[in-house]
Scaffold this active site. Structure first.
Site, PDB file in Angstrom:
ATOM      1  N   GLY A 175       0.659  -1.240   0.037  1.00  0.00           N
ATOM      2  CA  GLY A 175      -0.024  -0.052   0.065  1.00  0.00           C
ATOM      3  C   GLY A 175       0.793   1.053  -0.077  1.00  0.00           C
ATOM      4  O   GLY A 175       2.116   1.286   0.429  1.00  0.00           O
ATOM      5  N   GLN A 229       2.706   9.809   1.353  1.00  0.00           N
ATOM      6  CA  GLN A 229       3.938   9.234   1.275  1.00  0.00           C
ATOM      7  C   GLN A 229       4.685   9.614   0.087  1.00  0.00           C
ATOM      8  O   GLN A 229       6.040   9.396  -0.059  1.00  0.00           O
ATOM      9  CB  GLN A 229       3.826   7.769   1.348  1.00  0.00           C
ATOM     10  CG  GLN A 229       3.438   7.343   2.989  1.00  0.00           C
ATOM     11  CD  GLN A 229       3.366   5.746   2.841  1.00  0.00           C
ATOM     12  OE1 GLN A 229       2.194   5.227   2.143  1.00  0.00           O
ATOM     13  NE2 GLN A 229       4.446   5.126   3.204  1.00  0.00           N
ATOM     14  N   CYS A 285       6.431   0.137   7.150  1.00  0.00           N
ATOM     15  CA  CYS A 285       6.102   1.060   6.453  1.00  0.00           C
ATOM     16  C   CYS A 285       7.236   1.520   5.586  1.00  0.00           C
ATOM     17  O   CYS A 285       8.341   1.954   6.082  1.00  0.00           O
ATOM     18  CB  CYS A 285       5.694   2.208   7.424  1.00  0.00           C
ATOM     19  SG  CYS A 285       5.197   3.735   6.524  1.00  0.00           S
ATOM     20  N   LEU A 286       6.779   1.982   4.295  1.00  0.00           N
ATOM     21  CA  LEU A 286       7.745   2.283   3.447  1.00  0.00           C
ATOM     22  C   LEU A 286       8.375   3.641   3.854  1.00  0.00           C
ATOM     23  O   LEU A 286       9.590   4.134   3.180  1.00  0.00           O
ATOM     24  CB  LEU A 286       6.990   2.540   1.820  1.00  0.00           C
ATOM     25  CG  LEU A 286       6.532   1.328   1.395  1.00  0.00           C
ATOM     26  CD1 LEU A 286       5.914   1.493   0.062  1.00  0.00           C
ATOM     27  CD2 LEU A 286       7.488   0.156   1.054  1.00  0.00           C
ATOM     28  N   HIS A 304      -3.908   0.841   8.140  1.00  0.00           N
ATOM     29  CA  HIS A 304      -2.386   1.415   7.926  1.00  0.00           C
ATOM     30  C   HIS A 304      -2.360   2.558   6.892  1.00  0.00           C
ATOM     31  O   HIS A 304      -2.118   3.641   7.327  1.00  0.00           O
ATOM     32  CB  HIS A 304      -1.307   0.401   7.447  1.00  0.00           C
ATOM     33  CG  HIS A 304      -0.139   0.801   7.305  1.00  0.00           C
ATOM     34  ND1 HIS A 304       1.102   0.467   8.333  1.00  0.00           N
ATOM     35  CD2 HIS A 304       0.582   1.821   6.604  1.00  0.00           C
ATOM     36  CE1 HIS A 304       1.929   1.224   7.876  1.00  0.00           C
ATOM     37  NE2 HIS A 304       2.006   1.958   6.887  1.00  0.00           N
ATOM     38  N   GLU A 305      -3.047   2.188   5.671  1.00  0.00           N
ATOM     39  CA  GLU A 305      -3.005   3.254   4.801  1.00  0.00           C
ATOM     40  C   GLU A 305      -4.218   4.451   5.135  1.00  0.00           C
ATOM     41  O   GLU A 305      -3.649   5.566   4.888  1.00  0.00           O
ATOM     42  CB  GLU A 305      -3.455   2.858   3.587  1.00  0.00           C
ATOM     43  CG  GLU A 305      -2.491   1.553   2.719  1.00  0.00           C
ATOM     44  CD  GLU A 305      -0.910   2.138   2.907  1.00  0.00           C
ATOM     45  OE1 GLU A 305      -0.738   3.299   2.657  1.00  0.00           O
ATOM     46  OE2 GLU A 305       0.000   1.443   3.177  1.00  0.00           O
ATOM     47  N   HIS A 351      -2.646   6.974   7.568  1.00  0.00           N
ATOM     48  CA  HIS A 351      -1.434   8.122   7.001  1.00  0.00           C
ATOM     49  C   HIS A 351      -2.207   9.110   6.366  1.00  0.00           C
ATOM     50  O   HIS A 351      -1.601  10.080   6.522  1.00  0.00           O
ATOM     51  CB  HIS A 351      -0.928   7.170   5.528  1.00  0.00           C
ATOM     52  CG  HIS A 351       0.408   6.407   5.614  1.00  0.00           C
ATOM     53  ND1 HIS A 351       1.437   6.973   6.505  1.00  0.00           N
ATOM     54  CD2 HIS A 351       0.634   5.190   5.500  1.00  0.00           C
ATOM     55  CE1 HIS A 351       2.472   6.177   6.486  1.00  0.00           C
ATOM     56  NE2 HIS A 351       1.939   4.984   5.883  1.00  0.00           N
TER      57      HIS A 351
HETATM   58 ZN    ZN Z   1       3.042   3.213   5.693  1.00  0.00          ZN
END
Ligand code: ZN
Length: 213
Positions: free
Chosen positions: A68, A73, A126-127, A168-169, A172
């Site tokens: 995701g 991000q 998380c990226l 999670h997304e 954000h």
């Molecule tokens: Zn993340």
């Protein structure tokens, strides 16, 4: 103090991002764009630009690789995220974590609410926090209300790993990182994860690192 670039219309910012080939650069924790509430999407990008942006988010998610990516991000404070999980994991992990394949989808203006009181605690990453993972206890089942990329309504219940990804997304878009919800004593580098905590559940990690499950 805000820089003048903060006043650039979001469509210009997205056009600039898309002017370079390849995956979009991912913003790391510490950038304020990850800590603000993103704007509701209300046509700031015209349909063609939205389609190109969504395509770039998908490419970025695949390249990372991740399951995701949310618009903040990549530095775009709009309530848009993409999710997709082919779930290439062994059967044991699939069963314990509920990590079933999640087809690609676009979440526009998503919100979720827990369904029931069951919670599930697993390591996630998380990226925007590269190299680290931590255990997060989350509602095991959530109802997602959103729009799709064409403005159509989404009202769907997710369980298992897809429920974790959706939360999670969506978090954000509210300026929340998974670390805000994590058991900080579980924080582990990817190397430590591979060395010590590759089990399907975090129960061994809870004992070894000293955090409650
Ligand atoms: Zn993340």
């Amino acid at each position: 103090m805000a820089s003048s670039s903060d006043l650039t219309p979001l469509s210009d910012r997205v056009e600039e991002l898309l002017s370079r080939p390849g995956p979009l650069p991912i913003v790391a924790a510490g950038d304020p764009v990850l800590r603000g509430a993103a704007e509701p999407f209300d046509g700031q990008l015209d349909p063609a630009l939205l389609a190109r942006f969504v395509s770039a988010l998908r490419e970025t998610m695949h390249a990372a690789p991740g399951v995701g990516v949310a618009a903040p991000q990549v530095g775009v404070p709009l309530r848009i995220a993409v999710i997709e999980d082919p779930a290439p994991v062994p059967d044991e992990i699939r069963e314990v974590r509920g990590r079933v394949p999640l087809p690609f989808r676009v979440l526009v203006n998503p919100v979720y609410e827990p369904v029931g009181t069951a919670r599930a605690a697993f390591f996630e990453g998380c990226l925007s926090v590269p190299g680290w993972q931590a255990v997060v206890a989350r509602p095991a089942e959530v109802r997602l209300l959103a729009q799709d990329e064409h403005g159509g309504p989404v009202d769907e219940v997710f369980t298992g790993w897809p429920a974790r990804i959706v939360q999670h997304e969506t978090d954000h878009l509210d300026g929340t990182l998974y670390l805000d919800r994590a058991e900080l004593r579980s924080l582990s580098s990817n190397e430590a994860m591979a060395r010590w905590w590759a089990q399907p559940t975090p129960s061994e990690a809870a004992k070894g690192l000293g955090f409650p499950l």
